[in-house]
Design a protein around this motif. Structure first.
Motif, PDB file in Angstrom:
ATOM      1  N   TYR A  37     -13.275  12.851 -29.786  1.00 58.85           N
ATOM      2  CA  TYR A  37     -13.193  11.406 -29.982  1.00 58.85           C
ATOM      3  C   TYR A  37     -11.781  10.931 -30.301  1.00 58.85           C
ATOM      4  CZ  TYR A  37     -18.221  10.722 -29.797  1.00 58.85           C
ATOM      5  OH  TYR A  37     -19.523  10.656 -29.368  1.00 58.85           O
ATOM      6  N   LEU A  38     -10.978  11.770 -30.935  1.00 60.45           N
ATOM      7  CA  LEU A  38      -9.631  11.351 -31.294  1.00 60.45           C
ATOM      8  C   LEU A  38      -8.808  10.992 -30.055  1.00 60.45           C
ATOM      9  CD1 LEU A  38      -7.997  11.028 -33.935  1.00 60.45           C
ATOM     10  CD2 LEU A  38      -7.051  13.306 -33.498  1.00 60.45           C
ATOM     11  N   LEU A  39      -9.048  11.701 -28.951  1.00 53.97           N
ATOM     12  CA  LEU A  39      -8.286  11.445 -27.730  1.00 53.97           C
ATOM     13  C   LEU A  39      -9.058  10.656 -26.680  1.00 53.97           C
ATOM     14  CD1 LEU A  39      -6.289  14.740 -27.014  1.00 53.97           C
ATOM     15  CD2 LEU A  39      -5.637  12.735 -28.340  1.00 53.97           C
ATOM     16  N   LEU A  40     -10.320  10.322 -26.949  1.00 57.81           N
ATOM     17  CA  LEU A  40     -11.150   9.713 -25.909  1.00 57.81           C
ATOM     18  C   LEU A  40     -10.575   8.385 -25.418  1.00 57.81           C
ATOM     19  CD1 LEU A  40     -13.674   9.938 -24.206  1.00 57.81           C
ATOM     20  CD2 LEU A  40     -14.975   8.881 -26.056  1.00 57.81           C
ATOM     21  N   SER A  41     -10.088   7.552 -26.317  1.00 58.47           N
ATOM     22  CA  SER A  41      -9.475   6.289 -25.911  1.00 58.47           C
ATOM     23  C   SER A  41      -7.961   6.383 -25.827  1.00 58.47           C
ATOM     24  CB  SER A  41      -9.857   5.178 -26.902  1.00 58.47           C
ATOM     25  OG  SER A  41     -11.232   4.868 -26.802  1.00 58.47           O
ATOM     26  N   VAL A  42      -7.379   7.469 -26.386  1.00 55.36           N
ATOM     27  CA  VAL A  42      -5.924   7.619 -26.374  1.00 55.36           C
ATOM     28  C   VAL A  42      -5.419   8.080 -25.011  1.00 55.36           C
ATOM     29  CG1 VAL A  42      -4.016   8.997 -27.309  1.00 55.36           C
ATOM     30  CG2 VAL A  42      -5.717   8.003 -28.843  1.00 55.36           C
ATOM     31  N   LEU A  43      -6.078   9.067 -24.406  1.00 57.70           N
ATOM     32  CA  LEU A  43      -5.611   9.575 -23.114  1.00 57.70           C
ATOM     33  C   LEU A  43      -5.612   8.510 -22.018  1.00 57.70           C
ATOM     34  CD1 LEU A  43      -7.048  13.202 -23.086  1.00 57.70           C
ATOM     35  CD2 LEU A  43      -4.648  12.521 -23.143  1.00 57.70           C
ATOM     36  N   PRO A  44      -6.628   7.624 -21.937  1.00 56.96           N
ATOM     37  CA  PRO A  44      -6.515   6.527 -20.961  1.00 56.96           C
ATOM     38  C   PRO A  44      -5.307   5.630 -21.227  1.00 56.96           C
ATOM     39  CG  PRO A  44      -8.791   6.782 -21.651  1.00 56.96           C
ATOM     40  CD  PRO A  44      -7.972   7.674 -22.535  1.00 56.96           C
ATOM     41  N   PRO A 156     -17.262  11.785 -36.479  1.00 58.21           N
ATOM     42  CA  PRO A 156     -15.997  11.851 -35.740  1.00 58.21           C
ATOM     43  C   PRO A 156     -15.747  10.625 -34.870  1.00 58.21           C
ATOM     44  CG  PRO A 156     -17.168  13.926 -35.563  1.00 58.21           C
ATOM     45  CD  PRO A 156     -18.113  12.948 -36.202  1.00 58.21           C
ATOM     46  N   SER A 157     -16.820  10.037 -34.319  1.00 57.66           N
ATOM     47  CA  SER A 157     -16.615   8.843 -33.497  1.00 57.66           C
ATOM     48  C   SER A 157     -16.212   7.654 -34.357  1.00 57.66           C
ATOM     49  CB  SER A 157     -17.879   8.518 -32.686  1.00 57.66           C
ATOM     50  OG  SER A 157     -18.934   8.084 -33.522  1.00 57.66           O
ATOM     51  N   VAL A 158     -16.808   7.554 -35.559  1.00 61.64           N
ATOM     52  CA  VAL A 158     -16.448   6.465 -36.481  1.00 61.64           C
ATOM     53  C   VAL A 158     -14.973   6.541 -36.831  1.00 61.64           C
ATOM     54  CG1 VAL A 158     -16.801   5.534 -38.793  1.00 61.64           C
ATOM     55  CG2 VAL A 158     -18.768   6.234 -37.423  1.00 61.64           C
ATOM     56  N   LEU A 159     -14.503   7.743 -37.129  1.00 58.73           N
ATOM     57  CA  LEU A 159     -13.109   7.905 -37.536  1.00 58.73           C
ATOM     58  C   LEU A 159     -12.176   8.102 -36.346  1.00 58.73           C
ATOM     59  CD1 LEU A 159     -13.672  10.326 -40.573  1.00 58.73           C
ATOM     60  CD2 LEU A 159     -13.410   7.834 -40.616  1.00 58.73           C
ATOM     61  N   GLY A 160     -12.610   8.916 -35.394  1.00 55.52           N
ATOM     62  CA  GLY A 160     -11.718   9.325 -34.316  1.00 55.52           C
ATOM     63  C   GLY A 160     -11.381   8.247 -33.312  1.00 55.52           C
ATOM     64  N   LEU A 161     -12.385   7.495 -32.851  1.00 53.45           N
ATOM     65  CA  LEU A 161     -12.121   6.483 -31.830  1.00 53.45           C
ATOM     66  C   LEU A 161     -11.073   5.460 -32.274  1.00 53.45           C
ATOM     67  CD1 LEU A 161     -15.589   5.738 -30.164  1.00 53.45           C
ATOM     68  CD2 LEU A 161     -13.513   6.504 -29.026  1.00 53.45           C
ATOM     69  N   PRO A 162     -11.276   4.774 -33.397  1.00 51.38           N
ATOM     70  CA  PRO A 162     -10.255   3.814 -33.816  1.00 51.38           C
ATOM     71  C   PRO A 162      -8.981   4.479 -34.327  1.00 51.38           C
ATOM     72  CG  PRO A 162     -12.020   3.881 -35.439  1.00 51.38           C
ATOM     73  CD  PRO A 162     -12.459   4.725 -34.282  1.00 51.38           C
ATOM     74  N   GLU A 174       2.425  12.114 -29.143  1.00 46.90           N
ATOM     75  CA  GLU A 174       2.620  13.543 -29.380  1.00 46.90           C
ATOM     76  C   GLU A 174       1.993  13.988 -30.702  1.00 46.90           C
ATOM     77  OE1 GLU A 174       4.912  11.437 -28.490  1.00 46.90           O
ATOM     78  OE2 GLU A 174       5.428  12.081 -26.443  1.00 46.90           O
ATOM     79  N   GLN A 175       2.137  13.185 -31.743  1.00 46.91           N
ATOM     80  CA  GLN A 175       1.566  13.557 -33.038  1.00 46.91           C
ATOM     81  C   GLN A 175       0.041  13.593 -32.998  1.00 46.91           C
ATOM     82  OE1 GLN A 175       3.563  14.624 -35.447  1.00 46.91           O
ATOM     83  NE2 GLN A 175       5.214  14.252 -33.975  1.00 46.91           N
ATOM     84  N   VAL A 176      -0.560  12.688 -32.234  1.00 48.75           N
ATOM     85  CA  VAL A 176      -2.021  12.686 -32.094  1.00 48.75           C
ATOM     86  C   VAL A 176      -2.479  13.925 -31.339  1.00 48.75           C
ATOM     87  CG1 VAL A 176      -4.023  11.382 -31.290  1.00 48.75           C
ATOM     88  CG2 VAL A 176      -2.009  10.170 -32.144  1.00 48.75           C
ATOM     89  N   PHE A 177      -1.722  14.348 -30.339  1.00 51.63           N
ATOM     90  CA  PHE A 177      -2.071  15.560 -29.602  1.00 51.63           C
ATOM     91  C   PHE A 177      -2.064  16.784 -30.524  1.00 51.63           C
ATOM     92  CE2 PHE A 177      -0.006  13.381 -25.718  1.00 51.63           C
ATOM     93  CZ  PHE A 177      -1.176  12.681 -25.469  1.00 51.63           C
ATOM     94  N   LEU A 178      -1.066  16.891 -31.393  1.00 49.38           N
ATOM     95  CA  LEU A 178      -0.989  18.022 -32.321  1.00 49.38           C
ATOM     96  C   LEU A 178      -2.114  17.971 -33.366  1.00 49.38           C
ATOM     97  CD1 LEU A 178       2.875  18.184 -32.902  1.00 49.38           C
ATOM     98  CD2 LEU A 178       1.468  19.783 -31.580  1.00 49.38           C
ATOM     99  N   LEU A 179      -2.443  16.780 -33.845  1.00 51.85           N
ATOM    100  CA  LEU A 179      -3.530  16.632 -34.811  1.00 51.85           C
ATOM    101  C   LEU A 179      -4.859  17.057 -34.199  1.00 51.85           C
ATOM    102  CD1 LEU A 179      -4.585  15.669 -37.543  1.00 51.85           C
ATOM    103  CD2 LEU A 179      -4.682  13.344 -36.615  1.00 51.85           C
ATOM    104  N   THR A 180      -5.059  16.752 -32.933  1.00 51.22           N
ATOM    105  CA  THR A 180      -6.273  17.148 -32.229  1.00 51.22           C
ATOM    106  C   THR A 180      -6.430  18.662 -32.199  1.00 51.22           C
ATOM    107  OG1 THR A 180      -6.185  15.167 -30.847  1.00 51.22           O
ATOM    108  CG2 THR A 180      -7.481  17.019 -30.018  1.00 51.22           C
ATOM    109  N   ALA A 181      -5.343  19.367 -31.895  1.00 53.38           N
ATOM    110  CA  ALA A 181      -5.396  20.832 -31.873  1.00 53.38           C
ATOM    111  C   ALA A 181      -5.703  21.385 -33.265  1.00 53.38           C
ATOM    112  CB  ALA A 181      -4.067  21.390 -31.357  1.00 53.38           C
TER     113      ALA A 181
END
Length: 417
Positions: A37-44, A156-162, A174-181
């Motif tokens: 969810y953290l990257l679901l709206s970020v990657l687009p 995770p959707s409550v926190l990750g999406l927004p 870049e920082q969001v990508f590292l946090l996801t890993a």
């Protein structure tokens, strides 16, 4: 005592939902879905701002969902061959580690490759987790256990999406990508406590409690276990719930991919708030539907749930109104959460316990295929219609599944008469 009354009595008993294996499953699943969810709206957003436009944004979600759909049918075989620990662990690593690559190199083909790898990881985690949550449920409390599992995955959707959208704006992609890993690595220790193999088969107590999984295991009939990795799909009683879920997730794929883009230039942080509202309401509705389903039957919720999803999508025609956007997200979240639990519980009720893995595959295939088709189809549509008309067309498509929802309710009444 009839089956529904027996299930109600069992559901109000003292059997615990949060056993140690269930708690560890929730920890592992929350870590994996947090990465998702953290990257679901970020990657687009990342793809669109890099020059991909609406089509590129849709392809990021579409590529991930395509890989998920292709991977899911093989998950039951991998579980039987290697066990839950190894398979879920591999799924977590695939969900998280590829995203770290994007912090070092940036290109649209590489972004799509990362989405494909994450899609395989997602397919592993959701199929294994859903089947195991059903198998670990106490007698007579399967729907509620699935609701608890859904609520936990909703966190995770409550926190990750927004948060993903907000953090990418503040800290950079870049920082969001590292946090996801990092999230998936933190969840890995919980995998060691999962059952090594399948959970135990239906118990005699479960059969006596009137649980449909146990009853079908004992009696056969229409609950006969189909053959093959997608054998559950040939069970005609599963067709309508699968179609309804696919339509709802089609709309969800549209929203999570394009709502931040549709609201660019509008009131500050409206997209973040809208995603937060939708993601907060959906898991509560999913748990509430599970609680209701164990006591009164899930089928009564199917029609109003589909209607709420359609109305929530239709309300986004008024993108210029922040109030309408938020109200629409409340409606959509409530309907979408209920649809997830009702369709999943209904499908588990219609197969024997030995078919749980296959039902998990079919349900997740419908979920992920709907999201992918929604993202790609809407991306192609809005270049010609714009966002408001695109949301209107999506709402009309949702209204079309009110018919199957009504017929499925009548089917259940006929079966229990």
């Amino acid at each position: 005592m009839n089956a529904r009354a027996a299930r109600t009595a069992a559901a109000t008993g003292t059997s615990r939902l949060l056993t140690r294996p269930m708690l560890l499953l929730l920890v592992a699943s929350v870590g994996g879905m947090g990465s998702f969810y953290l990257l679901l709206s970020v990657l687009p957003l990342y793809a669109a701002t890099a020059g991909g436009g609406g089509v590129g944004a849709g392809l990021t979600t579409g590529a991930m969902m395509l890989a998920t759909v292709l991977a899911e049918p093989a998950v039951p075989w991998f579980l039987a061959r290697f066990g839950h620990r190894a398979v879920v662990g591999a799924g977590l690593l695939l969900l998280g580690l590829p995203s770290a690559v994007l912090s070092l190199w940036s290109s649209f083909p590489l972004t799509l490759g990362v989405c494909l790898a994450r899609g395989v990881g997602l397919g592993i985690v959701v199929v294994a987790g859903t089947a195991l949550a059903a198998e670990l449920a106490p007698p007579g409390r399967r729907s509620e256990n699935l609701g608890l599992y859904g609520v936990s995955l909703g966190v995770p959707s409550v926190l990750g999406l927004p948060a993903g959208v907000w953090l990418s704006d503040r800290l950079g992609f870049e920082q969001v990508f590292l946090l996801t890993a990092a999230l998936t690595l933190l969840a890995l220790p919980a995998v060691a406590g999962l059952p090594a193999r399948r959970a135990t088969r239906a118990t005699q107590a479960e059969r006596l409690s009137g649980d449909p999984g146990g009853r079908n295991e004992e009696l056969g009939g229409r609950g006969e276990d189909p053959v093959g990795p997608l054998g559950a799909a040939v069970n005609r009683s599963l067709v309508r719930p699968t179609l309804i879920l696919g339509a709802a997730t089609f709309a969800s794929g549209v929203l999570v991919t394009f709502l931040p883009l549709a609201l660019l230039g509008g009131p500050s942080h409206l997209a973040v708030v809208a995603l937060l509202v939708q993601a907060s309401v959906a898991p509560l509705a999913r748990w509430g539907a599970g609680w209701w389903g164990d006591r009164h039957g899930s089928s009564s919720l199917l029609l109003p749930a589909v209607l709420a999803v359609a109305l929530g999508t239709a309300g986004l025609v008024r993108l210029e109104s922040p109030v309408m956007v938020i109200v629409s997200m409340v409606l959509f979240g409530a309907g979408f959460g209920a649809v997830q639990n009702v369709t999943l519980a209904t499908m588990f009720e219609r197969v024997p316990r030995s078919g749980f893995g296959r039902v998990s595959v079919v349900w997740n295939l419908a979920f992920d295929a709907g999201m992918g088709l929604g993202a790609v189809g809407f991306g192609l549509l809005i270049d010609r219609t714009g966002y408001p008309w695109g949301f209107a067309v999506t709402a009309v498509l949702l209204l079309a599944v009110l018919g199957p929802a009504w017929h499925d309710r009548r089917y259940v009444r006929a079966e229990t008469a």
